[in-house]
Write an enzyme that holds these catalytic residues in place. Structure first.
Site, short mmCIF file in Angstrom:
data_model
loop_
_atom_site.label_atom_id
_atom_site.label_comp_id
_atom_site.label_asym_id
_atom_site.label_seq_id
_atom_site.Cartn_x
_atom_site.Cartn_y
_atom_site.Cartn_z
N ASN A 46 -47.41 49.00 70.02
CA ASN A 46 -47.91 50.26 68.96
C ASN A 46 -47.27 51.27 69.48
O ASN A 46 -47.34 52.08 70.52
CB ASN A 46 -49.59 50.30 69.32
CG ASN A 46 -49.97 51.55 68.90
OD1 ASN A 46 -49.45 52.16 67.89
ND2 ASN A 46 -51.49 52.10 69.12
N TRP A 47 -46.22 52.03 68.71
CA TRP A 47 -45.35 52.90 68.81
C TRP A 47 -45.85 54.31 68.69
O TRP A 47 -45.63 55.29 68.89
CB TRP A 47 -43.82 52.93 67.96
CG TRP A 47 -43.40 51.41 68.42
CD1 TRP A 47 -43.53 50.47 69.33
CD2 TRP A 47 -41.99 51.40 67.73
NE1 TRP A 47 -42.40 49.58 69.38
CE2 TRP A 47 -41.48 50.13 68.34
CE3 TRP A 47 -41.10 51.92 66.60
CZ2 TRP A 47 -40.41 49.38 67.67
CZ3 TRP A 47 -39.97 51.16 66.39
CH2 TRP A 47 -39.53 49.68 66.86
N LYS A 48 -47.02 54.15 67.93
CA LYS A 48 -47.78 55.49 67.83
C LYS A 48 -46.85 56.55 66.94
O LYS A 48 -46.03 55.85 66.29
CB LYS A 48 -48.60 56.29 69.10
CG LYS A 48 -49.31 55.15 69.81
CD LYS A 48 -50.24 55.56 70.79
CE LYS A 48 -50.83 54.48 71.61
NZ LYS A 48 -51.91 54.80 72.52
N HIS B 86 -58.11 51.97 66.17
CA HIS B 86 -57.63 52.27 67.36
C HIS B 86 -58.60 53.59 67.84
O HIS B 86 -58.87 54.19 66.97
CB HIS B 86 -56.03 52.75 67.20
CG HIS B 86 -55.49 53.09 68.49
ND1 HIS B 86 -55.79 54.14 69.23
CD2 HIS B 86 -54.53 52.19 69.37
CE1 HIS B 86 -54.96 53.97 70.28
NE2 HIS B 86 -54.64 52.90 70.30
N GLU C 73 -57.65 56.26 69.01
CA GLU C 73 -57.32 57.46 68.79
C GLU C 73 -57.64 57.84 67.27
O GLU C 73 -57.76 58.87 66.79
CB GLU C 73 -55.70 57.61 68.74
CG GLU C 73 -55.31 57.62 70.32
CD GLU C 73 -54.01 57.09 70.75
OE1 GLU C 73 -53.13 56.55 69.77
OE2 GLU C 73 -53.89 56.71 71.76
N GLU D 264 -59.56 47.59 73.79
CA GLU D 264 -58.78 48.48 74.65
C GLU D 264 -59.77 49.68 75.15
O GLU D 264 -60.27 50.69 74.53
CB GLU D 264 -58.02 49.41 73.52
CG GLU D 264 -57.08 48.41 72.76
CD GLU D 264 -55.87 49.21 72.41
OE1 GLU D 264 -54.70 48.79 72.62
OE2 GLU D 264 -56.05 50.09 71.74
N GLY E 50 -52.99 55.20 77.88
CA GLY E 50 -52.29 56.27 78.00
C GLY E 50 -52.62 57.04 79.55
O GLY E 50 -52.16 58.21 79.61
N SER F 117 -52.76 50.91 79.13
CA SER F 117 -52.00 51.12 80.36
C SER F 117 -51.39 49.52 80.86
O SER F 117 -51.12 49.67 82.04
CB SER F 117 -52.39 51.93 81.52
OG SER F 117 -52.76 53.26 81.19
N GLY G 88 -48.86 50.57 74.41
CA GLY G 88 -48.57 51.64 73.77
C GLY G 88 -47.27 51.90 74.50
O GLY G 88 -46.12 51.69 74.24
N GLY G 89 -47.30 53.07 75.41
CA GLY G 89 -46.42 53.55 76.13
C GLY G 89 -45.19 52.78 76.72
O GLY G 89 -44.02 52.79 76.26
P1 PGA Z 1 -51.04 52.44 76.56
O1 PGA Z 1 -51.73 52.46 74.82
O2 PGA Z 1 -50.63 51.28 76.71
O3 PGA Z 1 -50.12 53.59 76.20
O4 PGA Z 1 -52.14 52.87 77.23
C1 PGA Z 1 -52.26 51.47 74.26
C2 PGA Z 1 -52.80 51.61 72.97
O5 PGA Z 1 -53.14 52.75 72.86
O6 PGA Z 1 -52.70 50.61 72.34
#
Ligand code: PGA
Length: 256
Positions: free
Chosen positions: A9-11, A101, A103, A173, A179, A219, A240-241
């Site tokens: 997930n590149w956001k 998600h 966010e 999640e 993050g 993470s 994510g990251g």
């Molecule tokens: P993260 O994000 O790996 O940076 O914690 C995961 C996600 O939001 O899907």
């Protein structure tokens, strides 16, 4: 059918050129290894909307790499300035869409009710929803985390017919792990994934539960992926990251 999946997930990251470089690096690093490991192993890349069709063209010849959008609207079309519909995403070449998600739930106030409509819209357009659920830290501390997940599933996706539910992926999640560099322990991930599977079995049946792919996100990185993925109910990750660095992501993909 239950699969081993690593989704990136590149956001809201990367310029167009940077995104193309990233996808080319990932492609090169993975080479044919995705296919060699496991027939049921898939990689999903989830770039920002404007890059979907281009990235789809680059990855098209590798049927182990699929594209997901990060969100969709619940309506097919109309006066919703700035929004993108599920049929648009499908027509641009994506096959999956992330729905719910944390966010989106937090910053855009998306409710379970709205997410249920998005899930319907995605399925109607022929997209596979990756439905995210997860509790915030106070809920975990107060031991309310199972109730939160139960409710998110009940209100977000348990209205679906068996047939539709069988197409879905679920991602657990925990919000406190996204993050933050804090990862759920393998035992915490396994416990919640088994709980999610139990809820699915209770709503539908054991066979559907056993065939549902449940990803862990929060993470997850090249150092902890192996231990997380080794759990019987963890079928891969939503990253994510660490999905923004090709070598990290490729190591995670090769962690099964
Ligand atoms: P993260 O994000 O790996 O940076 O914690 C995961 C996600 O939001 O899907």
């Amino acid at each position: 059918m239950r699969k081993k999946i690593v989704a990136g997930n590149w956001k809201m990251n990367k310029s167009f050129d940077e995104a193309i470089t990233l996808v080319n690096e990932i492609k090169e690093l993975l080479g044919s290894s995705i296919g060699l490991q496991n027939d049921d192993c898939l990689v999903i890349l989830s770039p920002p909307f404007p890059y979907i069709s281009h990235i789809r063209k680059i990855t098209k010849e590798n049927d182990k790499i699929k594209i997901a959008a990060q969100n969709c609207h619940s309506e097919e079309k109309g006066a919703f300035t700035g929004e993108v519909s599920a049929p648009m995403i499908r027509s641009a070449g994506a096959e999956y869409v992330i729905i719910g998600h944390s966010e989106r739930r937090t910053y855009f106030k998306e409710t379970n009710e709205f997410l249920a409509k998005k899930t319907d819209a995605a399925l109607k357009a022929g997209l596979i929803p990756i439905f995210c659920c997860g509790e915030i830290l106070p809920d975990r501390k107060n031991e309310n985390h199972f109730n939160v997940i139960k409710r998110q599933l009940k209100e977000g996706v348990f209205h679906l017919s068996e047939n539709d539910f069988m197409k879905m992926l679920v991602a657990y999640e925990p919000v406190w792990a996204i993050g933050t560099g804090v990862t759920a322990t393998p035992a915490q991930a396994q416990e919640m994934h088994a709980f999610i599977r139990k809820q699915i079995a209770g709503k539908y049946n054991r066979q559907i539960a056993d065939n549902t792919t449940i990803l862990y996100g929060g993470s997850c990185n090249s150092k902890n992926a192996k231990e997380l993925f080794a759990n019987p109910d963890v079928d891969g990750g939503l990253i994510g990251g660490a999905s923004l660095i090709a070598s990290e992501f490729a190591t995670i993909v090769n962690s099964f």
